[in-house]
Design an enzyme around this catalytic site. Sequence first.
Site, short mmCIF file in Angstrom:
data_model
loop_
_atom_site.label_atom_id
_atom_site.label_comp_id
_atom_site.label_asym_id
_atom_site.label_seq_id
_atom_site.Cartn_x
_atom_site.Cartn_y
_atom_site.Cartn_z
N THR A 138 23.72 0.95 4.54
CA THR A 138 23.16 1.84 5.16
C THR A 138 25.38 1.81 5.45
O THR A 138 25.06 1.03 6.37
CB THR A 138 22.33 1.51 6.39
OG1 THR A 138 21.33 1.49 5.28
CG2 THR A 138 22.55 3.14 7.35
N GLN A 330 -14.88 8.30 21.37
CA GLN A 330 -14.31 7.36 20.58
C GLN A 330 -14.17 6.54 19.32
O GLN A 330 -12.96 6.12 18.92
CB GLN A 330 -14.70 6.38 21.87
CG GLN A 330 -13.80 4.66 21.73
CD GLN A 330 -12.34 4.60 22.33
OE1 GLN A 330 -12.39 5.83 23.51
NE2 GLN A 330 -11.75 3.45 23.31
N ARG A 333 -12.57 8.34 17.23
CA ARG A 333 -10.74 8.46 16.70
C ARG A 333 -10.45 7.03 16.54
O ARG A 333 -9.63 6.68 15.74
CB ARG A 333 -10.21 8.75 17.84
CG ARG A 333 -10.56 9.65 18.28
CD ARG A 333 -9.96 9.93 20.25
NE ARG A 333 -8.94 9.60 20.62
CZ ARG A 333 -9.01 9.04 21.83
NH1 ARG A 333 -10.05 8.84 22.92
NH2 ARG A 333 -7.61 8.66 22.67
N GLY A 401 -5.23 3.05 31.05
CA GLY A 401 -4.27 2.79 30.87
C GLY A 401 -4.28 1.48 30.90
O GLY A 401 -2.81 1.26 30.28
N THR A 422 11.73 4.79 9.46
CA THR A 422 12.51 5.58 8.72
C THR A 422 13.51 4.57 7.92
O THR A 422 14.25 4.95 6.90
CB THR A 422 13.22 5.33 10.35
OG1 THR A 422 13.06 5.98 11.07
CG2 THR A 422 14.82 5.64 10.14
N GLU A 424 13.99 1.01 5.00
CA GLU A 424 13.45 1.12 3.76
C GLU A 424 13.76 2.62 2.79
O GLU A 424 12.09 2.81 2.19
CB GLU A 424 12.77 0.19 4.12
CG GLU A 424 12.82 -0.76 2.23
CD GLU A 424 13.73 -1.59 2.01
OE1 GLU A 424 14.31 -2.03 3.09
OE2 GLU A 424 14.59 -0.97 1.55
#
Length: 664
Positions: A138, A330, A333, A401, A422, A424
Site C-alpha cells: 500500500t 437480549q 441480539r 454500561g 479495511t 487485506e
Amino acid sequence: MEALDYHAEERRKAEFNLDEMKIVWAGSRRNYELSDRVARLVASDPVFRKDNRTMLTRKDLFKDTLRKAAHAWKRIIDLRLSEEEANMLRSYVDQPAFTDLHWGMFIPAIKGQGTSEQHEKWLPMAYKMQIIGCYAQTELGHGSNVQGLETTATFDPQTDEFDLHSPTLTSSKWWPGGLGKVSTHAVVYARLITGGQDHGVHGFIVQLRGLDDHLPLPGITVGDIGMKFGSGAYNSMDNGLLRFDHVRIPRNQMLMRVSQVTREGKFVQSDVPRQLVYGTMVYVRQTIVSDASCALARAVCIATRYSAVRRQFGSQNGGPEIQVIDYKTQQSRLFPLLASAYAFRFVGEWLKWLYTDVTQRLQANDFSTLPEAHACTAGLKSMTTSVTADAIEECRKLCGGHGYLSNSGLPELFAVYIPTCTYEGDNVVLLLQVARFLMKTVSQLGSGKKPVGTTAYMGRAEHLMQCRCEVEMAQDWLKPSTILEAFEARAVRMSIACAKSLGKFSNPEDGFAELSPDLVEVAIAHCQLIVVSKFLEKLQQDIPGKGVKRQLEILCNVYALHLLHKHLGDFVATGCITPNQGALANEQLRLLYAQVRPNAIALVDAFNYTDHYLGSILGCYDGNVYQKLYQEAWKDPLNDTVVPDGYLEYLRPILKQHIRTARL
Ligand SMILES: CCCCCCCCCCCCCCCCCC(=O)SCCNC(=O)CCNC(=O)[C@H](O)C(C)(C)COP(=O)(O)OP(=O)(O)OC[C@H]1O[C@@H](n2cnc3c(N)ncnc32)[C@H](O)[C@@H]1OP(=O)(O)O
Ligand SMILES: Cc1cc2nc3c(=O)[nH]c(=O)nc-3n(C[C@H](O)[C@H](O)[C@H](O)COP(=O)(O)OP(=O)(O)OC[C@H]3O[C@@H](n4cnc5c(N)ncnc54)[C@H](O)[C@@H]3O)c2cc1C
C-alpha cells in the site's frame, strides 16, 4: 477450598457433552489438545501479562511488544515448538506485532511468488529470524487499486540491478505493519520497468536496514505513520512509511515465479496467471475468516457470561431479579451472534481446505480453481469481518454500561478488530470482485459451461427461478432442504435480476458502476448462502458426543433463520417466500432461542478460552464480576492518590471562587 463458580448452575443446565463440543470447535482432538496446552503456557507466563497495556504510552507499549515477541521466540526455540504451535503461541500472546507480518505475509510472499533458488536463499534466514520482513504494498495514494501503485523498479542492464524509486509523495509506502521500526527487509510491490516499458506491479525483496546497526540503508527513508484508533490496541504495531531514492538491488531479488527479467533485460511472462502476484493476499484473506470466528467467539463469550450474571428488574417477593439473558430481546441480539461464531468456524475450516486444494493445483500448474478461490476468500473475508466488527460493538451494548469499561475487554477487541474490514482489501471493493465473478457466471449460463463449486446452484437456475417454498407451519423451517433452497433461490434470483439490469447498459462498465450498491447485495446473498450450506454440510458429518450434534443443528437453524428474518425484504421481493412464511420463520426462531438458552454458557465454554486470552472481567470463567470490577477500579493510577494531581492549580481556585461568590 474449591473456588466459587457463579456460573455453576448455568453449567449444570447444559444438555450436551462439553468436552466433545470443545473438540468440534477446535477441529480435532489433536488441535484441541495442542491449543489448550499452548494457551495455558501463555496464560501462566508473567511476561505475557496484558492487563495493564491500555495504560501504557505508545513508546512503552511498543517496547512491551518487542519484549513479548523476543520472549515468545525464546519459548518457541527452548520448547522446540512446531510451526503450528508457534503460530498458536503468537496468537495467544494477543498483541499485534511485527511478527504477524513476518510470518503471515513476508514469508508466504517469498514462498508463493519466489523461485526455488530464491526460497533456498531467503527462507532459511527468515525462518531463523536472522532477517525480519514485512509486506510493503500500500502507498499513501493507493491501497485498493493495486494496479495504480506508483513506486518504480527500473531495470538497469548495465549493472544487472533494479533501481527502486518513489517518484511522488503519494508513492510513499504507507501502512505496512512491522515496517516503521523493526523490519530489516520488505517484499516491496513496485511497477516493473524494462527498456522503458511498464510491465505492471511485481514483488521485490529489498533490504531496508543494516543487520548490525539497524540503521536505514542509503536512499531509504523509513518511519512509523503515527497513532491509530483506540488506546493500546493496534498501536503495538509499527505501521510504517517508506520512500526510496534510487535504491539499487540485484536482479535476482525480483520475485520471479510469475514473470522473469533476463540478464539482457527481457521481460518474460510465464504460463502462471499474473494474478498470482496477489497470492499472498488470497492466503491471508483465508486466515482472516478463521480469525473472525475467534474474535466473534471472544466477544460473544464475554457478553453471554455477563448476561447470565447481570440481573435487572422483575424481583418477586424480594427474590432475585431477572438475569438479563432471559430477556427475549437480549436473546434475539445475542444468540444469532453465538450461532454466527460457530457458522464462521465451520466455513473457515472449509475455506482452509479450499485454499490447500488450490495451492496443490497451482503447484501442478492447474489454475482452473483460482477464480473460485479468489471469489470465496474475498467474499467470505468481507462478510465475516463486517459481521464480526458490528457484533463486537453489539456485544458491548449487550453488556450495558460495564461493557464500556476498558477491563470488559470489548473496547480493545473492537479497536484491534475493526481494521480487518479495511486491510487485506476494503470489504466493499472485495464484494465487488465477488459480484464480477457472479455476473460472469450468470452470463455463461446459456453457453453450456456448467457452474461448479460454490456457484453450482446456478446450474439449477431454471428450477430455482420458479420454485415455491412449501413451508406451512413454523417447524417446516427446520428442514435443511427447505432452508437451503430458500437461500439458493434468493441468491440466484438476485444475481439474475442484476445481470438483466446490467444488460440494459450499452457500456457494461458504466452499468457495473451504476448498479454497484445492488451488486454488493448480490455478493452478500451469495456469501451467506455459502456459510449456510457449509454449516449444513458440517451436520452431515459423524459428530460424536451426547447432544452435540443436536446443539449444532439448533445453532445452524438460528444462523439461517435470523438471516432470513434480517433480509426478509430480499427473500420476499424475489418471491422465494411469502410474507406469511417469513412470519413463520420468525416464530420458529423464537422457539429456537428458548432451546439455546439453557446451553448458552456451555456453548461459550466450548471455545475453551483462558481468562488471560479473554482479557475481560465481565467474561471471566467464574463469573465473579462485581468483586473483580470493584478491586480493579482501585488499581487505576487515578486512584493512586486521594486528591488528584492538578487539584491545587485548577480545581481549588474554581472551588474557592465559588465559595467567594456564594458569600457575596
Ligand atoms: C485485543 C488484541 C487482539 C490481538 C490480535 C493479534 C492478531 C493480530 C493479527 C494482525 C494481523 C495483521 C495482518 C494485517 C495485514 C494487512 C496487510 C494488508 O493489508 S496488505 C495490502 C492488502 N491490499 C489489498 O488487499 C488490496 C486490494 N486490492 C486488490 O486486491 C486488487 O486491486 C483488486 C482485486 C481489487 C483489483 O485487481 P486488478 O488487478 O485491478 O484486477 P481486476 O479487477 O481488473 O480483475 C482482473 C481479474 O483478476 C482476478 N483477480 C483479482 N484478484 C485476484 C486474486 N487475488 N486471485 C485471483 N484472481 C484475481 C479478477 O477476478 C479478474 O478475473 P477475470 O474477470 O478477468 O476472470
Ligand atoms: C491496520 C492496518 C494494517 C495494514 N497493514 C498493511 C500491510 O501490512 N501492508 C500493506 O501493504 N498495507 C497494509 N494496510 C493497508 C490496507 O491494505 C489498505 O488500507 C486497504 O487495502 C484499503 O485501501 P485504501 O486505504 O486505499 O482504501 P480506499 O480504497 O481509499 O478506500 C476508501 C473508500 O473508497 C471506497 N472505494 C475504493 N475503491 C472503490 C471502488 N472501486 N468501488 C467502490 N468503492 C470504492 C472504499 O469502499 C472505501 O469506502 C493496512 C491498513 C490498516 C488499516
